[in-house]
Scaffold this motif. Sequence first.
Motif, PDB file in Angstrom:
ATOM      1  N   GLU A 164     -23.034  36.806 -55.047  1.00  0.00           N
ATOM      2  CA  GLU A 164     -22.120  35.706 -55.390  1.00  0.00           C
ATOM      3  C   GLU A 164     -22.664  34.922 -56.583  1.00  0.00           C
ATOM      4  O   GLU A 164     -23.836  34.556 -56.584  1.00  0.00           O
ATOM      5  N   PRO A 165     -21.805  34.636 -57.569  1.00  0.00           N
ATOM      6  CA  PRO A 165     -22.290  33.834 -58.693  1.00  0.00           C
ATOM      7  C   PRO A 165     -22.671  32.420 -58.243  1.00  0.00           C
ATOM      8  O   PRO A 165     -21.981  31.814 -57.417  1.00  0.00           O
ATOM      9  N   VAL A 166     -23.757  31.925 -58.821  1.00  0.00           N
ATOM     10  CA  VAL A 166     -24.236  30.585 -58.501  1.00  0.00           C
ATOM     11  C   VAL A 166     -23.377  29.535 -59.210  1.00  0.00           C
ATOM     12  O   VAL A 166     -23.127  28.449 -58.693  1.00  0.00           O
ATOM     13  N   ALA A 167     -22.908  29.889 -60.409  1.00  0.00           N
ATOM     14  CA  ALA A 167     -22.140  28.933 -61.209  1.00  0.00           C
ATOM     15  C   ALA A 167     -20.921  28.473 -60.423  1.00  0.00           C
ATOM     16  O   ALA A 167     -20.255  29.274 -59.759  1.00  0.00           O
ATOM     17  N   GLY A 168     -20.642  27.175 -60.472  1.00  0.00           N
ATOM     18  CA  GLY A 168     -19.469  26.641 -59.795  1.00  0.00           C
ATOM     19  C   GLY A 168     -19.721  26.285 -58.343  1.00  0.00           C
ATOM     20  O   GLY A 168     -18.865  25.696 -57.702  1.00  0.00           O
ATOM     21  N   ARG A 169     -20.872  26.652 -57.816  1.00  0.00           N
ATOM     22  CA  ARG A 169     -21.166  26.243 -56.437  1.00  0.00           C
ATOM     23  C   ARG A 169     -22.058  25.018 -56.456  1.00  0.00           C
ATOM     24  O   ARG A 169     -22.916  24.872 -57.327  1.00  0.00           O
ATOM     25  N   SER A 170     -21.918  24.146 -55.474  1.00  0.00           N
ATOM     26  CA  SER A 170     -22.778  22.970 -55.422  1.00  0.00           C
ATOM     27  C   SER A 170     -24.148  23.396 -54.912  1.00  0.00           C
ATOM     28  O   SER A 170     -24.306  24.463 -54.327  1.00  0.00           O
ATOM     29  N   ARG A 171     -25.107  22.514 -55.153  1.00  0.00           N
ATOM     30  CA  ARG A 171     -26.463  22.819 -54.712  1.00  0.00           C
ATOM     31  C   ARG A 171     -26.501  23.028 -53.201  1.00  0.00           C
ATOM     32  O   ARG A 171     -27.151  23.920 -52.682  1.00  0.00           O
ATOM     33  N   LYS A 172     -25.751  22.191 -52.510  1.00  0.00           N
ATOM     34  CA  LYS A 172     -25.755  22.290 -51.061  1.00  0.00           C
ATOM     35  C   LYS A 172     -25.190  23.642 -50.614  1.00  0.00           C
ATOM     36  O   LYS A 172     -25.730  24.295 -49.725  1.00  0.00           O
ATOM     37  N   GLN A 173     -24.104  24.079 -51.294  1.00  0.00           N
ATOM     38  CA  GLN A 173     -23.534  25.383 -50.960  1.00  0.00           C
ATOM     39  C   GLN A 173     -24.537  26.501 -51.225  1.00  0.00           C
ATOM     40  O   GLN A 173     -24.631  27.449 -50.458  1.00  0.00           O
TER      41      GLN A 173
END
Length: 510
Positions: A318-327
């Motif tokens: 899964e790409p990290v971009a666009g996800r929050s740190r918590k996610q």
Amino acid sequence: MRLELRGITKRFPGVIANDAVDLVIEPGEVHGLLGENGAGKSTLMNILYGLYAADEGEILIDGQPVELREPDDAIAAGIGMVHQHFMLVPVFTVAENIVLGVEHTRRFGKLDRRRASREVGELAERSGLPVDPDALVEDLPVGIQQRVEILKALYRNAQTLILDEPTAVLTPQEADDLFEAIRAFTGEGRSVVFISHKLGEHRAIADRVSVLRRGRIVGTADPRETSEQELANLMVGRPVSLVVDKPPGSPADPAIEVRGLTVENAAGTVVVDEVSFDVRRGEILAIAGVEGNGQSPLVRALTGLQPIASGEVLIAGEPVAGRSRKQILRGGVGQVPEDRGRDGLVGEFSVAQNLILGRWDDEPFTKRQTLQFDVIGAHARQLVEAYDIRTPSVDTPAASLSGGNQQKVVVAREFDLPIDALVASQPTRGVDVGSIEYIHERIVEKRDEGTAVLIISSELDEVLALADRVAVMFHGRLVGPFEMPVAKEAIGSMMAGTDPELAMARGGER
Ligand SMILES: Nc1ncnc2c1ncn2[C@@H]1O[C@H](COP(=O)(O)OP(=O)(O)OP(=O)(O)O)[C@@H](O)[C@H]1O
Ligand SMILES: [Mg+2]
């Protein structure tokens, strides 16, 4: 100056940090202080520096009892101390920081900048600790900031200089320079108290080493006559294995994929430059490198703390971009941040609360929207036991734990859950040898559970102990990864940026 501590006892709620400690610092010596995390080293030195009052005991200088109620008393008596966490004013220059509070550089009530700058320049030169007196402290790397702290003590004419884990933040070259300066300092009959968890450093620089265990002095040794193994055993009170037993891994598919990652700092400068690598489940990739070569922004980008300028990072596909740190963290990434104080712990929270940071509203810690204090407490006690976290109780605020024990809290929390990927920066910084052994074993265990493990370390021995593959960061670029074994010297020259390909070829021949 001959310093003597007699029967020093210091109690904190639930612990005896120092228990009837006797210690003599002779003129001209480097006195090493060694001991497990929480053994009482910093506390003892904070007492000598007038920061804490001892409950019992006395301090004598040249045979005369003295009262050191505050650091100013200690400074006036010729004692200087450089703490693990520096206390400089970032927006002041080097010279301003050093002369701050020393009156004779004032002219008509104002700081005489030219004189301060000249004096500091001369002192720096003479002491073998060169720095630019007019540089702003905030622009300086930590290794140089530490020099400024030392010069500050020297400017106040310290006869005894206490250095609390000075090499934890230094590159090997900077540590060598520091040792040179220490030798010059003690060559003039002055003395140094040197605290470090690195046994080799005591053997390199100390004339005598005193070992503290659970607040008591358990022995004083001549480091030249004592092996690292003997020092480790004395300090921990049991035989310690200094090498991890690491069977070969069985790597599977990649769980961390980094493709052409570029990261910029706030000023728009490229600090991570088109970096690509994979970390497979069931392997440990170690990224070596002198600190400040882009490792921190790389890790911050991987864990969602810093935006990506270009390129891509995938975790478990899964790409990290666009996800929050918590996610990101909840989505199966464990993280040991390099700055535990800033990103890893909440100091005023208890040990138990820190051990469920970010997870407190998950089952089983919360049920039907009610915190389950008994579950949280039991969970904490189990981790405190497993990781040998030295704390009076699980309700103690994390900030009052010793440095190494704070690190163990972070490690225990992040290793507790099954995860796809583990990103650990300087996982054993400030940690004693016994606990390094333990943390290294857990890291290998994590790998063998099928986690993709990424270790970022400036400690070459740690890289050699753990890596299945190794890469080196230099000026924002990644050299490698290479399959281990790679010769220590080859990694060293890649870290220094001296002809990486050639160094690799040479290392490969060994
Ligand atoms: N301000 C404080 N309040 C309460 N307890 C404290 C405080 N400072 C230290 N302690 C406790 O005193 C003990 C000794 O801590 P100290 O910081 O001296 O250890 P240390 O030997 O320096 O360890 P490390 O190697 O981890 O730095 C520990 O149990 C610590 O939790
Ligand atoms: Mg300490």
